[in-house]
Design an enzyme around this catalytic site. Sequence first.
Site, PDB file in Angstrom:
ATOM      1  N   HIS A   1       2.256  -5.140   2.595  1.00  0.00           N
ATOM      2  CA  HIS A   1       1.336  -5.292   1.718  1.00  0.00           C
ATOM      3  C   HIS A   1       1.943  -4.701   0.253  1.00  0.00           C
ATOM      4  CE1 HIS A   1      -0.183  -0.897   2.313  1.00  0.00           C
ATOM      5  NE2 HIS A   1      -0.454  -1.101   0.761  1.00  0.00           N
TER       6      HIS A   1
ATOM      7  N   ASP B   1       1.723  -4.618   9.468  1.00  0.00           N
ATOM      8  CA  ASP B   1       2.074  -4.228   7.867  1.00  0.00           C
ATOM      9  C   ASP B   1       3.647  -3.653   7.725  1.00  0.00           C
ATOM     10  OD1 ASP B   1       1.727  -4.058   5.214  1.00  0.00           O
ATOM     11  OD2 ASP B   1       0.266  -2.090   5.162  1.00  0.00           O
TER      12      ASP B   1
ATOM     13  N   SER C   1       1.565   4.133  -0.104  1.00  0.00           N
ATOM     14  CA  SER C   1       1.618   3.146   0.688  1.00  0.00           C
ATOM     15  C   SER C   1       3.154   2.915   0.989  1.00  0.00           C
ATOM     16  CB  SER C   1       1.014   1.800   0.154  1.00  0.00           C
ATOM     17  OG  SER C   1      -0.448   2.128   0.288  1.00  0.00           O
TER      18      SER C   1
END
Length: 368
Positions: free
Chosen positions: A156, A214, A313
């Site tokens: 992502h 992910d 992230s």
Amino acid sequence: MESDTANELCTTKTNNGTCVPISECPTALSLLKLGDLKTIFNISCGFEKDSPKVCCTLSESVIVFNKNTEETATNRPNKVTTAKQVDYIPLITDKPLDPLPVREVCGKLKIQNRIYGGKNTDIGEFPWIARLKYENEFYGCAASLITDRYVITSAHCVQDNLIGKPTSVRLGDWDEETEIDCVENICNNKPVDVNITNYFFYPEYNVQNKTVHDIALLKLEEPVNFTDFIQPVCLPTTEYVMMQDYLQDSSYWAAGWGLTEYGQTSPIKRKVKLEAVPTKICEGIFPLIPKTSFPYLICAGGREGKDTCRGDSGGPLVRQVMENYENNWYLFGITSLGSGRCGTEGLPGFYTRVSKYINWIRDIISKN
């Protein structure tokens, strides 16, 4: 699982025994050879420093197999076969052809830690962390160096239309506000910026459903020279290390430049220790996440004020493991998603479980 730390007696769902290092338990060693990691996980009873311990049955005449077989130690197959090929079992390759660094190279800290108990990292800690740079000099996510040409991050962080795709990575950084950083007369080198030439996403990743798969690999334009401040992290490629990626009572370290408890991003690389949360508990906390996603996730955190947050992230979730007298840092998780309320008591975060993707990682690196 109950354990008596005074006399090391222990009780699990399958047996009573003594809590000992895995290397001292014939049952556990047999299970390891047979690839029965599930049963080993069920009889784990803690750690002795960085080495796992298991609740070793008092009677060593019977091996506890999984439900697919009832064979005992006195009736073993003539030829020991490995478990069927699934996504978390690494490909069998000759060591010279393995594209991943050997343990003498990866997961090592060249500069020893000098800060104890603080939240800022030492200048030499986590030398595998890379920062992803987007257009307009914007840094939005983190990644981990795994070879001299590849970093690994969350998908992502690359496919989010709001921030676009990263164009380069920065390695060897500590304080983003200074070019050369010095702590206690130890100074790092100037950070290295390398362009990204290709992106690889796990085939089953769906940008509309970011709760699973992910993960992405980014290929760099040129090889990176390893230094005291730029080092690759090890991946869990052996069965021994794999079985420790998500154990009860295990803890990890996460690091990055994301949002702090003060609502601002940190100019200095920071770290936080996170504890594993059992899958069943996480399923209850997040009922909207499909149960089919949980085998591919590590759930960790949930203590007030201790969490990864926006900007972290793609960064690493790591812990040290000792195997064959070699102590290395391994990448077990990639920071993926959280509740949106960072550091809230009772709300852990989710990390992509790297051990499930070793075959895919090797395949991409070998062919590209």
